[in-house]
Write a protein that holds these residues in place. Sequence first.
Motif, PDB file in Angstrom:
ATOM      1  N   TYR A  59       0.828  -1.205   0.000  1.00  0.00           N
ATOM      2  CA  TYR A  59       0.000   0.000   0.000  1.00  0.00           C
ATOM      3  C   TYR A  59       0.866   1.261   0.000  1.00  0.00           C
ATOM      4  O   TYR A  59       0.594   2.211  -0.744  1.00  0.00           O
ATOM      5  CB  TYR A  59      -0.929  -0.012   1.215  1.00  0.00           C
ATOM      6  N   LEU A  60       1.913   1.284   0.811  1.00  0.00           N
ATOM      7  CA  LEU A  60       2.795   2.449   0.841  1.00  0.00           C
ATOM      8  C   LEU A  60       3.532   2.624  -0.490  1.00  0.00           C
ATOM      9  O   LEU A  60       3.743   3.754  -0.946  1.00  0.00           O
ATOM     10  CB  LEU A  60       3.785   2.334   1.993  1.00  0.00           C
ATOM     11  N   LEU A  63       1.065   4.232  -2.824  1.00  0.00           N
ATOM     12  CA  LEU A  63       0.936   5.663  -2.532  1.00  0.00           C
ATOM     13  C   LEU A  63       2.135   6.444  -3.061  1.00  0.00           C
ATOM     14  O   LEU A  63       1.990   7.552  -3.599  1.00  0.00           O
ATOM     15  CB  LEU A  63       0.805   5.898  -1.031  1.00  0.00           C
ATOM     16  N   VAL A  66       1.819   6.776  -6.852  1.00  0.00           N
ATOM     17  CA  VAL A  66       0.794   7.739  -7.238  1.00  0.00           C
ATOM     18  C   VAL A  66       1.276   9.164  -7.017  1.00  0.00           C
ATOM     19  O   VAL A  66       1.088  10.048  -7.868  1.00  0.00           O
ATOM     20  CB  VAL A  66      -0.519   7.474  -6.448  1.00  0.00           C
ATOM     21  N   SER A  67       1.940   9.407  -5.893  1.00  0.00           N
ATOM     22  CA  SER A  67       2.425  10.764  -5.625  1.00  0.00           C
ATOM     23  C   SER A  67       3.583  11.134  -6.555  1.00  0.00           C
ATOM     24  O   SER A  67       3.742  12.294  -6.906  1.00  0.00           O
ATOM     25  CB  SER A  67       2.841  10.908  -4.167  1.00  0.00           C
TER      26      SER A  67
END
Length: 70
Positions: A59-60, A63, A66-67
């Motif tokens: 999950y990290l 993220l 995506v960032s």
Amino acid sequence: MALFVLTHLSQIHRSHSCYFHFHFFYPLLQVLLAAIGAIALQDYIEAAIVTFLFNISVYLELLAMVSARN
């Protein structure tokens, strides 16, 4: 264990379709072997912790990707 595989079915399919790209498949294989080993030793809490921490890391990583794209 079945829940772990079901939650990562899309990643498993993606890594299987990209045969020469082991950037996801290899860590998944390591976690799967660690969980199977912990279950074989009847240490179910360790197997659950390993899979939970791996889920958090995926999950990290998502993220971060995506960032980075934005």
